[in-house]
Design a protein around this motif. Structure first.
Motif, mmCIF file in Angstrom:
data_model
loop_
_atom_site.group_PDB
_atom_site.id
_atom_site.type_symbol
_atom_site.label_atom_id
_atom_site.label_comp_id
_atom_site.label_asym_id
_atom_site.label_seq_id
_atom_site.Cartn_x
_atom_site.Cartn_y
_atom_site.Cartn_z
ATOM 1 N N SER A 331 0.835 -1.195 0.000
ATOM 2 C CA SER A 331 0.000 0.000 0.000
ATOM 3 C C SER A 331 0.876 1.254 0.000
ATOM 4 C CB SER A 331 -0.950 -0.030 1.207
ATOM 5 O OG SER A 331 -1.934 0.962 1.102
ATOM 6 N N THR A 332 0.337 2.358 0.477
ATOM 7 C CA THR A 332 0.973 3.664 0.296
ATOM 8 C C THR A 332 2.378 3.779 0.882
ATOM 9 O OG1 THR A 332 -0.261 4.398 2.249
ATOM 10 C CG2 THR A 332 -1.180 4.957 0.103
ATOM 11 N N GLN A 380 0.773 11.582 4.877
ATOM 12 C CA GLN A 380 0.086 12.229 3.763
ATOM 13 C C GLN A 380 0.308 11.550 2.420
ATOM 14 O OE1 GLN A 380 0.702 16.505 3.741
ATOM 15 N NE2 GLN A 380 0.556 16.621 5.978
ATOM 16 N N THR A 382 -0.457 9.263 -0.574
ATOM 17 C CA THR A 382 -1.684 8.690 -1.138
ATOM 18 C C THR A 382 -1.409 7.687 -2.244
ATOM 19 O OG1 THR A 382 -1.863 10.541 -2.699
ATOM 20 C CG2 THR A 382 -3.023 10.758 -0.588
ATOM 21 N N ASP A 383 -0.149 7.607 -2.680
ATOM 22 C CA ASP A 383 0.216 6.722 -3.784
ATOM 23 C C ASP A 383 1.538 6.050 -3.441
ATOM 24 O OD1 ASP A 383 1.340 5.695 -6.256
ATOM 25 O OD2 ASP A 383 -0.134 6.894 -7.335
ATOM 26 N N GLU A 386 4.947 7.491 -4.855
ATOM 27 C CA GLU A 386 5.350 8.882 -4.582
ATOM 28 C C GLU A 386 6.744 9.006 -3.983
ATOM 29 O OE1 GLU A 386 2.061 11.903 -3.319
ATOM 30 O OE2 GLU A 386 1.548 9.987 -2.392
ATOM 31 N N ASN A 428 -0.238 0.817 5.039
ATOM 32 C CA ASN A 428 -0.518 2.245 4.981
ATOM 33 C C ASN A 428 -0.219 2.890 6.335
ATOM 34 O OD1 ASN A 428 -2.655 1.408 6.583
ATOM 35 N ND2 ASN A 428 -4.123 1.426 4.887
#
Length: 466
Positions: A331-332, A380, A382-383, A386, A428
């Motif tokens: 996940s993120t 923060q 979300t991807d 990133e 996450n």
């Protein structure tokens, strides 16, 4: 040149030049569970003197993909035929750097991914001996007159590309036979090297497929195998002892047995290098280098790796057994849980071996790489794509070192242990706060740390007390 390259450069020589490396030992693409990993089976016939590869390989256990899927293969491979369970299929193709992208179709319609697909192909590649290539990097199928080296990035075997999810399914279980009449030793990543000229390799564990074969010998030790290293037995034993020590350190701190044998591969680059130049790559559990021999990295007087940064590099890659294998984040915070945790553990392993001065040097180096650059707080993201290299290899481990200073080493290890126990959780920020709580870190202390470090966008301010 990204941070991973800088770290590797610092390891092998200040003057070393590192060839381009597209990926690390752990792919940044989406991971698949073992149940969804494809299987590949078939035969290769390789002529080292002629530089030719003949292959007849069949992919099976393919995931259900729509007509947008592709098959990737090295551009030097010429396809004789491609067939699915119904018979021969046609295909369109387009060049994509070192590989070709193939899109199969039948009766003027693109195919959804079949249950099986068989591809027969032949490739011919230059042999570099006296005249060298301008560059050497992981995507090249490299022959130097003594060995052949081909990695998963070269696509010497067909790789399914899932366009919608932007992932290459390069990790496969396999059953491959290789016939190489002028090969003394043959190796496929994830198994033991075997004597030629004919050998069969099987693995039920999905692996990215690295192929290394030719006129070289294997040296076997309890924790490591060395391919083409030509080391004196006592030096090789000292190297293996260092690697075994890192594994033991991790087992004791994380409470999970280390069940992977590491393979160290030494190869001659097809690019001209000076005496102090070197480059390398990792296709776990194989660590490969060209240039500076493994034998030159051991101090014969102490039996240890002759710089803590070299030790840290190997410790980082060994940590991927836990973060990237036992625990596969999804996940993120994927890259934080793969790379930042491994880098933190490598700093701690080096500290155990060389003392706190090594940790202070690592902190100073990482702070310098971050400089005054602003960062996105972990909460923060979300991807999962990133995070850049500076975040993964410098900011992330500094966060863990700062947390250690706040709550103590034992609680950070407990947090990592809890991570390994929760394999099926989404990696996450909610998961991160859960393992923090489960590690026994008081809420008030965590909230203070979260406000002053996690949510601070200026690394210089966040890590001023380190």
């Amino acid at each position: 040149m990204n941070l991973k390259h800088l770290l590797f450069l610092f390891i092998f020589s200040i003057q070393a030049s590192i060839a381009q490396e597209k990926t690390s030992s752990i792919s940044s693409k989406k991971s698949l569970s073992k149940d969804l990993s494809p299987h590949i089976a078939g035969k290769l016939i390789i002529n080292m003197k002629a530089g030719t590869i003949q292959a007849d390989l069949k992919l099976s256990n393919l995931p259900a993909l729509d007509t947008a899927f592709r098959i990737r293969l090295h551009h030097g491979m010429n396809i004789k035929f491609m067939e699915d369970s119904t018979g021969f299929v046609r295909f369109n193709n387009r060049p994509l750097g070192d590989v070709m992208d193939y899109r199969p179709y039948s009766n003027q319609r693109y195919l959804v991914s079949p249950q099986t697909i068989r591809i027969s192909y032949t490739g011919a590649f230059p042999i570099y001996t006296d005249t060298m290539n301008l560059v050497d990097y992981k995507s090249i199928i490299a022959l130097n007159g003594e060995t052949l080296r081909a990695t998963e990035e070269s696509k010497w075997y067909p790789v399914i590309y899932d366009t919608k999810n932007d992932r290459e399914l390069e990790k496969l279980s396999y059953d491959i036979s290789i016939d190489c009449q002028d090969c003394k030793t043959i190796y496929i990543n994830g198994t033991s090297a075997k004597p030629g000229p004919i050998a069969n390799f099987k693995s039920t564990t999905p692996r990215a497929l690295l192929l290394f074969m030719g006129n070289y010998s294997k040296q076997e030790f309890p924790g490591s195998d060395f391919l083409n290293a030509k080391m004196q037995e006592n030096i090789a034993a000292s190297f293996d002892h260092q690697i075994t020590g890192i594994k033991t350190f991790y087992e004791q701190r994380l409470g999970v047995p280390y069940k992977e044998k590491i393979v160290f591969l030494e190869h001659k680059a097809i690019q001209t290098y000076g005496p102090n130049q070197s480059w390398g790559f990792v296709t776990f559990p194989t660590i490969a280098v060209a240039g500076l021999p493994f034998s030159k990295t051991i101090d014969p007087k102490t039996g240890k790796l002759n710089h803590f940064v070299r030790f840290s590099f190997y410790a980082h890659e060994l940590a991927h057994y836990y973060f990237g294998n036992v625990f596969v984040p999804n996940s993120t915070l994927r890259d934080f849980f793969i790379e930042s945790t491994a880098e933190y553990l490598s700093v701690k392993a080096a500290e155990h071996e060389y003392g706190k001065d090594s940790t202070r040097s690592s902190i100073k180096f990482k702070k310098g790489l971050l400089g005054e650059n602003k960062v996105i707080p972990l909460s923060q993201f979300t991807d999962k794509d990133e995070m850049n290299d500076a975040y993964r290899y410098a900011y992330g481990p500094l966060v863990l070192l700062a947390l250690e200073k706040k709550v103590g080493e034992e609680k950070v290890y407990r947090m990592l242990q809890n991570t390994l126990k929760n394999k099926d959780q989404n990696s996450n920020y909610d998961f991160f706060t859960k393992i923090i709580k489960d590690a026994g870190i008081p809420l008030s202390i965590w909230k203070e740390f979260e406000a002053n470090v996690f949510n601070e966008i200026n690394p210089a301010k966040a890590f001023r007390d380190l």
